[in-house]
Design an enzyme around this catalytic site. Structure first.
Site, PDB file in Angstrom:
ATOM      1  N   LYS A  46     -10.814  -3.939  -4.262  1.00 48.39           N
ATOM      2  CA  LYS A  46     -11.851  -2.937  -4.475  1.00 48.39           C
ATOM      3  C   LYS A  46     -11.291  -1.531  -4.529  1.00 48.39           C
ATOM      4  O   LYS A  46     -11.963  -0.621  -4.984  1.00 48.39           O
ATOM      5  CB  LYS A  46     -12.921  -3.049  -3.393  1.00 48.39           C
ATOM      6  N   LYS A  91      -3.853  -9.142  -6.927  1.00 46.06           N
ATOM      7  CA  LYS A  91      -5.082  -9.494  -6.213  1.00 46.06           C
ATOM      8  C   LYS A  91      -6.245  -8.624  -6.693  1.00 46.06           C
ATOM      9  O   LYS A  91      -6.068  -7.421  -6.902  1.00 46.06           O
ATOM     10  CB  LYS A  91      -4.829  -9.238  -4.713  1.00 46.06           C
ATOM     11  N   LYS A 108       0.839  -1.211   0.000  1.00 43.68           N
ATOM     12  CA  LYS A 108       0.000   0.000   0.000  1.00 43.68           C
ATOM     13  C   LYS A 108       0.863   1.246   0.000  1.00 43.68           C
ATOM     14  O   LYS A 108       0.475   2.260  -0.576  1.00 43.68           O
ATOM     15  CB  LYS A 108      -0.941   0.014   1.215  1.00 43.68           C
TER      16      LYS A 108
HETATM   17  P1  ATP Z   1      -8.575  -3.082  -0.344  1.00 42.45           P
HETATM   18  O1  ATP Z   1      -8.745  -3.470  -1.749  1.00 42.45           O
HETATM   19  O2  ATP Z   1      -9.226  -1.771   0.017  1.00 42.45           O
HETATM   20  O3  ATP Z   1      -7.200  -3.250   0.155  1.00 42.45           O
HETATM   21  P2  ATP Z   1      -9.564  -5.601   0.398  1.00 42.45           P
HETATM   22  O4  ATP Z   1     -10.593  -5.875  -0.625  1.00 42.45           O
HETATM   23  O5  ATP Z   1      -8.279  -6.299   0.359  1.00 42.45           O
HETATM   24  O6  ATP Z   1      -9.408  -4.044   0.480  1.00 42.45           O
HETATM   25  P3  ATP Z   1     -11.404  -6.086   2.547  1.00 42.45           P
HETATM   26  O7  ATP Z   1     -12.545  -5.787   1.692  1.00 42.45           O
HETATM   27  O8  ATP Z   1     -11.342  -5.443   3.864  1.00 42.45           O
HETATM   28  O9  ATP Z   1     -10.028  -5.756   1.855  1.00 42.45           O
HETATM   29  O10 ATP Z   1     -11.253  -7.641   2.691  1.00 42.45           O
HETATM   30  C1  ATP Z   1     -12.262  -8.397   3.238  1.00 42.45           C
HETATM   31  C2  ATP Z   1     -11.852  -9.840   3.212  1.00 42.45           C
HETATM   32  O11 ATP Z   1     -11.827 -10.302   1.873  1.00 42.45           O
HETATM   33  C3  ATP Z   1     -10.450 -10.111   3.772  1.00 42.45           C
HETATM   34  O12 ATP Z   1     -10.517 -11.267   4.564  1.00 42.45           O
HETATM   35  C4  ATP Z   1      -9.603 -10.368   2.558  1.00 42.45           C
HETATM   36  O13 ATP Z   1      -8.563 -11.284   2.838  1.00 42.45           O
HETATM   37  C5  ATP Z   1     -10.618 -10.967   1.599  1.00 42.45           C
HETATM   38  N1  ATP Z   1     -10.243 -10.669   0.216  1.00 42.45           N
HETATM   39  C6  ATP Z   1     -10.152  -9.431  -0.340  1.00 42.45           C
HETATM   40  N2  ATP Z   1      -9.788  -9.516  -1.631  1.00 42.45           N
HETATM   41  C7  ATP Z   1      -9.653 -10.841  -1.905  1.00 42.45           C
HETATM   42  C8  ATP Z   1      -9.292 -11.580  -3.080  1.00 42.45           C
HETATM   43  N3  ATP Z   1      -8.993 -10.983  -4.209  1.00 42.45           N
HETATM   44  N4  ATP Z   1      -9.276 -12.937  -2.996  1.00 42.45           N
HETATM   45  C9  ATP Z   1      -9.599 -13.569  -1.856  1.00 42.45           C
HETATM   46  N5  ATP Z   1      -9.931 -12.940  -0.711  1.00 42.45           N
HETATM   47  C10 ATP Z   1      -9.962 -11.582  -0.722  1.00 42.45           C
END
Ligand code: ATP
Ligand code: LTN
Length: 331
Positions: A199, A196, A114
């Site tokens: 969002k 990954k 980040k």
């Molecule tokens: P950001 O993109 O803002 O960093 P994020 O999408 O990684 O956020 P959260 O929305 O807080 O973060 O994640 C919620 C849950 O979803 C967490 O347990 C994270 O590990 C899981 N997660 C997020 N993106 C993925 C992905 N691409 N594949 C699998 N699990 C995910």
């Protein structure tokens, strides 16, 4: 007292939840909700480690709550709350900051990732983010933390902090374990399948949101990046795009990778993309529809948050008080 094992997990209101967060985490939150005592937190304090638009930050928790209920989590049985509604998270995180080492935080890949993406806003909160996450988990004496693979390092650090603290003061914190699904733990961006699906990076069109329309979802899959071969084969090193599509199809349908390779033997990538797109549309359709209905009843969602904060505060304050006493604060 409940004999059930305790689950805690968190999701940031930093944008609309993606197919990645659904398959990696939320799907399991719903599955675990029946069997365990569950605390699910919408972690707004974590979200402000990146700059947020206040109007969006005010809205997103309601969308996330509606989606959690639509995924099958019953707010009467599970505790769903907003992190900033329970001050014990901020309070314990300060204490844990003093038991977390600079070197440990410097090694966190999420911090490195980040900060390289937001070089103009490498703030202290982003650096100490894992101490707040440790507080989230340890306040509830959680046994398991259902997350995607990207969060494994944070849960391991949480354990290290808990072991250090318990080593000094006795058994204060339970040691949590990550619960990471075998398939779906790391869904990749459809346009950049070595990154990954995230969002906070929706600009390239490779991110599928749970609330996207069926047309948008199908279009995103149709445009998904693959490779110059033609065979549908799982090979994460050499065929990241196709492997990602196979993983998504596998979690949506329950088919094994072998089944899927057989199903598309002799067929092209066009067929694979169309089938995966269709499977995702059908998986998300009932969730999107139910969430849309729930979103119309804001008063109900507000009540869920209010009750959730009360229930969470009760458990969290018990742990916080114990910690304050142990370290010698006058309570
Ligand atoms: P950001 O993109 O803002 O960093 P994020 O999408 O990684 O956020 P959260 O929305 O807080 O973060 O994640 C919620 C849950 O979803 C967490 O347990 C994270 O590990 C899981 N997660 C997020 N993106 C993925 C992905 N691409 N594949 C699998 N699990 C995910
Ligand atoms: N860091 C996580 C969100 C998060 C979390 C938690 C997950 C904050 N606190 C506690 C599990 C348990 C993320 O970036 N997805």
């Amino acid at each position: 007292m409940s004999e059930k094992k305790v689950i805690l997990s968190g999701i940031q209101p930093s944008g609309s939840p993606t197919l990645g967060s659904y398959l990696g985490a939320l799907k399991n939150w719903a599955l675990m909700a029946e069997e365990y005592e569950c605390f699910y937190s919408i972690v707004d304090m974590h979200a402000i480690t990146a700059r947020q638009d206040p109007a969006e930050l005010r809205k997103t928790p309601f969308l996330q709550l509606a989606l959690l209920i639509a995924c099958g989590i019953d707010p009467e049985k599970s505790t769903i709350f907003i992190q900033s509604h329970v001050p014990a998270h901020a309070q314990l995180s300060w204490v844990l900051n003093c038991y977390t080492m600079y070197g440990e935080l410097s090694r966190m890949t999420q911090f490195k990732d980040k900060s390289s993406k937001n070089a103009d806003n490498i703030n202290a909160g982003l650096f100490t983010y894992p101490a707040l996450q440790a507080a989230d988990i340890l306040l509830y004496q959680a046994d398991y933390v259902p997350v995607g693979a990207d969060q494994k390092q944070h849960i391991e650090l949480t354990r290290d902090i808990a072991v250090r603290f318990n080593g000094i003061y006795g058994d204060v914190f339970k040691l949590p374990e990550p619960y990471i699904p075998k398939v779906g733990a790391r869904i990749m961006d459809l346009q950049n399948p070595t990154n990954k699906m995230s969002k906070s990076e929706i600009a390239d069109g490779g991110c599928v949101l749970i609330m996207d329309t069926p047309e948008d979802i199908k279009r995103s899959f149709k445009r998904a990046v693959t490779d110059s071969e033609t065979s549908v084969r799982y090979d994460i090193e050499n065929k990241p795009g196709v492997s990602n599509l196979i993983s998504i199809y596998s979690v949506c349908t329950g088919k094994t990778f072998d089944d899927i390779e057989r199903e598309f033997d002799g067929k092209g990538y066009g067929d694979l993309k169309a089938n995966v797109g269709e499977a995702v549309v059908e998986l998300l359709r009932p969730i999107r529809e139910r969430a849309t209905t729930l979103l119309a009843d804001k008063a109900y969602l507000e009540t869920v948050f209010k009750n959730g904060a009360e229930k969470a505060s009760y458990t969290a304050n018990k742990t916080l008080r114990k910690v304050y006493k142990k370290i010698g604060f006058v309570v």
